[in-house]
Motif scaffolding. Structure first.
Motif, PDB file in Angstrom:
ATOM      1  N   SER A 179      15.422  14.224 -14.607  1.00 37.84           N
ATOM      2  CA  SER A 179      16.788  14.076 -15.524  1.00 37.84           C
ATOM      3  C   SER A 179      17.599  15.304 -15.345  1.00 37.84           C
ATOM      4  O   SER A 179      18.734  15.207 -15.071  1.00 37.84           O
ATOM      5  CB  SER A 179      16.564  13.852 -17.047  1.00 37.84           C
ATOM      6  N   ARG A 180      16.934  16.447 -15.285  1.00 38.07           N
ATOM      7  CA  ARG A 180      17.495  17.678 -14.955  1.00 38.07           C
ATOM      8  C   ARG A 180      17.978  17.772 -13.671  1.00 38.07           C
ATOM      9  O   ARG A 180      19.116  18.146 -13.482  1.00 38.07           O
ATOM     10  CB  ARG A 180      16.497  18.841 -15.238  1.00 38.07           C
ATOM     11  N   ARG A 181      17.098  17.407 -12.648  1.00 31.10           N
ATOM     12  CA  ARG A 181      17.675  17.439 -11.419  1.00 31.10           C
ATOM     13  C   ARG A 181      18.884  16.583 -10.800  1.00 31.10           C
ATOM     14  O   ARG A 181      19.802  17.034 -10.217  1.00 31.10           O
ATOM     15  CB  ARG A 181      16.237  17.126 -10.359  1.00 31.10           C
ATOM     16  N   PHE A 182      18.861  15.239 -11.426  1.00 30.29           N
ATOM     17  CA  PHE A 182      20.208  14.531 -11.110  1.00 30.29           C
ATOM     18  C   PHE A 182      21.332  14.592 -12.117  1.00 30.29           C
ATOM     19  O   PHE A 182      22.188  13.788 -11.894  1.00 30.29           O
ATOM     20  CB  PHE A 182      19.528  13.114 -10.891  1.00 30.29           C
ATOM     21  N   GLY A 183      20.901  15.175 -13.403  1.00 35.86           N
ATOM     22  CA  GLY A 183      21.764  15.276 -14.279  1.00 35.86           C
ATOM     23  C   GLY A 183      22.146  13.941 -15.091  1.00 35.86           C
ATOM     24  O   GLY A 183      23.331  13.713 -15.627  1.00 35.86           O
ATOM     25  N   VAL A 184      21.064  13.034 -15.005  1.00 36.08           N
ATOM     26  CA  VAL A 184      21.303  11.856 -15.679  1.00 36.08           C
ATOM     27  C   VAL A 184      20.068  11.577 -16.619  1.00 36.08           C
ATOM     28  O   VAL A 184      18.891  11.673 -15.821  1.00 36.08           O
ATOM     29  CB  VAL A 184      21.363  10.734 -14.577  1.00 36.08           C
ATOM     30  N   PRO A 185      20.190  11.438 -17.874  1.00 31.61           N
ATOM     31  CA  PRO A 185      18.836  11.228 -18.713  1.00 31.61           C
ATOM     32  C   PRO A 185      18.128   9.962 -18.084  1.00 31.61           C
ATOM     33  O   PRO A 185      18.735   8.861 -18.132  1.00 31.61           O
ATOM     34  CB  PRO A 185      19.613  11.070 -20.180  1.00 31.61           C
ATOM     35  N   MET A 186      17.041  10.161 -17.750  1.00 32.08           N
ATOM     36  CA  MET A 186      16.105   9.034 -17.195  1.00 32.08           C
ATOM     37  C   MET A 186      15.036   9.075 -18.178  1.00 32.08           C
ATOM     38  O   MET A 186      14.295   9.785 -18.544  1.00 32.08           O
ATOM     39  CB  MET A 186      15.872   9.360 -15.793  1.00 32.08           C
ATOM     40  N   ALA A 187      14.452   7.446 -18.153  1.00 30.83           N
ATOM     41  CA  ALA A 187      13.346   7.389 -18.822  1.00 30.83           C
ATOM     42  C   ALA A 187      12.385   6.203 -17.960  1.00 30.83           C
ATOM     43  O   ALA A 187      13.184   5.442 -17.523  1.00 30.83           O
ATOM     44  CB  ALA A 187      13.591   6.724 -20.479  1.00 30.83           C
ATOM     45  N   ALA A 188      11.173   6.247 -18.340  1.00 33.93           N
ATOM     46  CA  ALA A 188      10.277   5.282 -17.862  1.00 33.93           C
ATOM     47  C   ALA A 188       9.828   4.210 -18.785  1.00 33.93           C
ATOM     48  O   ALA A 188       9.241   5.168 -20.054  1.00 33.93           O
ATOM     49  CB  ALA A 188       9.163   5.848 -17.165  1.00 33.93           C
ATOM     50  N   TYR A 189       9.798   3.031 -18.748  1.00 31.05           N
ATOM     51  CA  TYR A 189       9.291   2.401 -19.797  1.00 31.05           C
ATOM     52  C   TYR A 189       8.108   1.527 -19.240  1.00 31.05           C
ATOM     53  O   TYR A 189       7.976   0.985 -18.281  1.00 31.05           O
ATOM     54  CB  TYR A 189      10.203   1.265 -20.298  1.00 31.05           C
ATOM     55  N   LEU A 190       6.827   1.753 -20.005  1.00 30.69           N
ATOM     56  CA  LEU A 190       5.233   1.506 -19.506  1.00 30.69           C
ATOM     57  C   LEU A 190       5.298  -0.097 -20.301  1.00 30.69           C
ATOM     58  O   LEU A 190       4.951  -0.184 -21.266  1.00 30.69           O
ATOM     59  CB  LEU A 190       4.536   2.409 -19.995  1.00 30.69           C
ATOM     60  N   PHE A 191       5.455  -1.294 -19.424  1.00 26.68           N
ATOM     61  CA  PHE A 191       5.198  -2.607 -19.822  1.00 26.68           C
ATOM     62  C   PHE A 191       3.643  -2.538 -20.085  1.00 26.68           C
ATOM     63  O   PHE A 191       2.844  -2.106 -19.059  1.00 26.68           O
ATOM     64  CB  PHE A 191       5.777  -3.525 -18.917  1.00 26.68           C
ATOM     65  N   GLU A 192       3.227  -3.486 -20.877  1.00 25.60           N
ATOM     66  CA  GLU A 192       1.927  -3.954 -20.969  1.00 25.60           C
ATOM     67  C   GLU A 192       1.492  -5.087 -19.962  1.00 25.60           C
ATOM     68  O   GLU A 192       0.440  -5.412 -19.634  1.00 25.60           O
ATOM     69  CB  GLU A 192       1.592  -4.280 -22.324  1.00 25.60           C
ATOM     70  N   ASP A 193       2.485  -6.020 -19.664  1.00 26.74           N
ATOM     71  CA  ASP A 193       2.193  -7.120 -18.749  1.00 26.74           C
ATOM     72  C   ASP A 193       2.079  -6.785 -17.351  1.00 26.74           C
ATOM     73  O   ASP A 193       3.036  -6.468 -16.498  1.00 26.74           O
ATOM     74  CB  ASP A 193       3.202  -8.085 -18.868  1.00 26.74           C
ATOM     75  N   GLY A 194       0.875  -6.878 -16.706  1.00 26.90           N
ATOM     76  CA  GLY A 194       0.420  -6.205 -15.377  1.00 26.90           C
ATOM     77  C   GLY A 194       1.025  -7.218 -14.245  1.00 26.90           C
ATOM     78  O   GLY A 194       1.280  -6.708 -13.027  1.00 26.90           O
ATOM     79  N   ARG A 195       1.350  -8.417 -14.565  1.00 26.70           N
ATOM     80  CA  ARG A 195       1.924  -9.465 -13.915  1.00 26.70           C
ATOM     81  C   ARG A 195       3.308  -8.886 -13.261  1.00 26.70           C
ATOM     82  O   ARG A 195       3.808  -9.314 -12.281  1.00 26.70           O
ATOM     83  CB  ARG A 195       2.017 -10.723 -14.254  1.00 26.70           C
ATOM     84  N   LEU A 196       4.097  -8.201 -14.007  1.00 29.32           N
ATOM     85  CA  LEU A 196       5.203  -7.607 -13.942  1.00 29.32           C
ATOM     86  C   LEU A 196       5.493  -6.989 -12.582  1.00 29.32           C
ATOM     87  O   LEU A 196       6.739  -6.512 -12.028  1.00 29.32           O
ATOM     88  CB  LEU A 196       6.105  -6.928 -15.037  1.00 29.32           C
ATOM     89  N   ALA A 197       4.509  -6.331 -12.144  1.00 29.35           N
ATOM     90  CA  ALA A 197       4.495  -5.457 -10.821  1.00 29.35           C
ATOM     91  C   ALA A 197       3.960  -6.254  -9.680  1.00 29.35           C
ATOM     92  O   ALA A 197       3.961  -5.725  -8.536  1.00 29.35           O
ATOM     93  CB  ALA A 197       3.413  -4.362 -10.872  1.00 29.35           C
ATOM     94  N   ILE A 198       3.759  -7.418  -9.687  1.00 23.74           N
ATOM     95  CA  ILE A 198       3.447  -8.323  -8.647  1.00 23.74           C
ATOM     96  C   ILE A 198       4.737  -9.090  -8.192  1.00 23.74           C
ATOM     97  O   ILE A 198       5.194 -10.209  -8.601  1.00 23.74           O
ATOM     98  CB  ILE A 198       2.475  -9.409  -9.130  1.00 23.74           C
ATOM     99  N   ASP A 199       5.234  -8.413  -7.185  1.00 24.41           N
ATOM    100  CA  ASP A 199       6.224  -9.008  -6.492  1.00 24.41           C
ATOM    101  C   ASP A 199       5.965  -9.670  -5.244  1.00 24.41           C
ATOM    102  O   ASP A 199       4.763  -9.208  -4.866  1.00 24.41           O
ATOM    103  CB  ASP A 199       7.502  -8.125  -6.064  1.00 24.41           C
ATOM    104  N   VAL A 200       6.710 -10.740  -4.504  1.00 21.11           N
ATOM    105  CA  VAL A 200       6.231 -11.124  -3.595  1.00 21.11           C
ATOM    106  C   VAL A 200       6.465 -10.424  -2.116  1.00 21.11           C
ATOM    107  O   VAL A 200       7.577 -10.659  -1.532  1.00 21.11           O
ATOM    108  CB  VAL A 200       6.861 -12.823  -3.421  1.00 21.11           C
ATOM    109  N   ASP A 201       5.490  -9.623  -1.896  1.00 23.03           N
ATOM    110  CA  ASP A 201       5.869  -8.650  -0.754  1.00 23.03           C
ATOM    111  C   ASP A 201       5.034  -8.836   0.589  1.00 23.03           C
ATOM    112  O   ASP A 201       5.275  -8.215   1.586  1.00 23.03           O
ATOM    113  CB  ASP A 201       5.578  -7.199  -1.233  1.00 23.03           C
ATOM    114  N   ASN A 202       3.727  -9.341   0.317  1.00 29.18           N
ATOM    115  CA  ASN A 202       2.825  -9.636   1.321  1.00 29.18           C
ATOM    116  C   ASN A 202       2.043 -10.772   1.095  1.00 29.18           C
ATOM    117  O   ASN A 202       2.344 -11.623   0.308  1.00 29.18           O
ATOM    118  CB  ASN A 202       2.102  -8.276   1.737  1.00 29.18           C
ATOM    119  N   GLU A 203       1.177 -11.207   2.000  1.00 25.09           N
ATOM    120  CA  GLU A 203       0.336 -12.370   1.955  1.00 25.09           C
ATOM    121  C   GLU A 203      -0.388 -12.253   0.543  1.00 25.09           C
ATOM    122  O   GLU A 203      -0.396 -13.130  -0.196  1.00 25.09           O
ATOM    123  CB  GLU A 203      -0.496 -12.232   3.146  1.00 25.09           C
ATOM    124  N   GLU A 204      -0.959 -11.136   0.289  1.00 23.03           N
ATOM    125  CA  GLU A 204      -1.755 -10.960  -1.086  1.00 23.03           C
ATOM    126  C   GLU A 204      -1.160 -11.269  -2.321  1.00 23.03           C
ATOM    127  O   GLU A 204      -1.367 -11.975  -3.258  1.00 23.03           O
ATOM    128  CB  GLU A 204      -2.462  -9.736  -1.153  1.00 23.03           C
TER     129      GLU A 204
END
Length: 266
Positions: free
Chosen positions: A225-250
């Motif tokens: 946030s300090r480096r880019f001058g923009v207030p930034m936040a990360a939101y930690l979701f509990e649903d692990g499926r949200l990180a599964i995008d169709v990116d490879n065979e697996e």
């Protein structure tokens, strides 16, 4: 507090302009239209967006708009005046910049391969910025939550002092000024493998602190946030499926298996 209805940007272009292996296998030019659980991949994403908001503007960024001509939900949303297609640019940040010219704010960004995104996740990421006083929010999921959702063998993680995470292709920007927060992704977002780009974007000290897990996730967000001058936040979701995008065979196999399990339990 009632969150504003966002414009939703769906990034569906080709990474580095190259033909994706999954698209090549399916005989199509763009991964966004490969068949997943009986429908073009992007249909799953657009379906969740349509469920989340019945009046939100949707922008799809893709290199060749004609590949979407046969996608029923794209045709229907365009005919309703809700969906606009813009040409993807050479890089991720340039594509966001181009699409943002016609957007109303806030802007919620996801990807055309984010097939397991949920209505709840879309609503949540859209509300978090106001709740946390941030101008840019990135959605993330812990390694433990992802492994609980599906026993990944290949997925890499960003490791901090307190948590190892993967992003879930959900980003929220309050206004045009917040586009500065997208700078770390100008090289495609694959920073764990591109040290030069990570150093250029984050700075040498941040790179050192990241490599040696000296900061927590929230601490890193404050530093950025300090480096880019923009207030930034990360939101930690509990649903692990949200990180599964169709990116490879697996991840393709994981997505179809999880969708089948949902269908069988309905």
């Amino acid at each position: 507090m009632t969150a504003s209805v966002p414009t939703i940007l769906v990034l569906a272009g080709k990474r580095d302009g190259a033909l994706d292996p999954l698209a090549d296998r399916a005989g199509v030019s763009h991964k966004a239209v490969i068949p997943v659980a009986g429908k073009p991949l992007i249909s799953h994403v657009l379906g969740r967006i349509e469920e989340a908001w019945d009046d939100a503007k949707i922008i799809v960024s893709i290199h060749d708009a004609h590949v979407l001509d046969h996608v029923a939900i794209v045709r229907r949303l365009r005919e309703a005046g809700r969906l606009e297609i813009v040409e993807a640019q050479g890089g991720l940040v340039d594509s966001v910049d181009a699409a943002a010219r016609t957007a109303e704010w806030p802007l919620l960004i996801t990807t055309g391969d984010n097939a397991l995104v949920t209505v709840d996740a879309l609503h949540t990421i859209n509300a978090v910025g106001d709740e946390r006083g941030a101008d840019a929010v990135i959605g993330v999921v812990s390694r433990e939550a992802i492994q609980a959702a599906y026993p990944y063998k290949q997925k890499g993680f960003y490791e901090f002092r307190d948590v190892a995470i993967s992003n879930c292709n959900l980003f929220w920007l309050r206004d045009r000024r917040a586009l500065a927060a997208a700078e770390p992704f100008r090289g495609g977002g694959q920073f764990a493998k591109r040290k030069g780009e990570l150093r250029r974007a984050f700075g040498l000290m941040s790179l050192i602190r990241f490599r040696f897990k000296m900061d927590t996730l929230d601490g890193t967000m404050r530093r950025l946030s300090r480096r880019f001058g923009v207030p930034m936040a990360a939101y930690l979701f509990e649903d692990g499926r949200l990180a599964i995008d169709v990116d490879n065979e697996e991840s393709f196999r994981a997505t179809e298996e999880l969708m089948a399990a949902d269908a069988n339990s309905a």
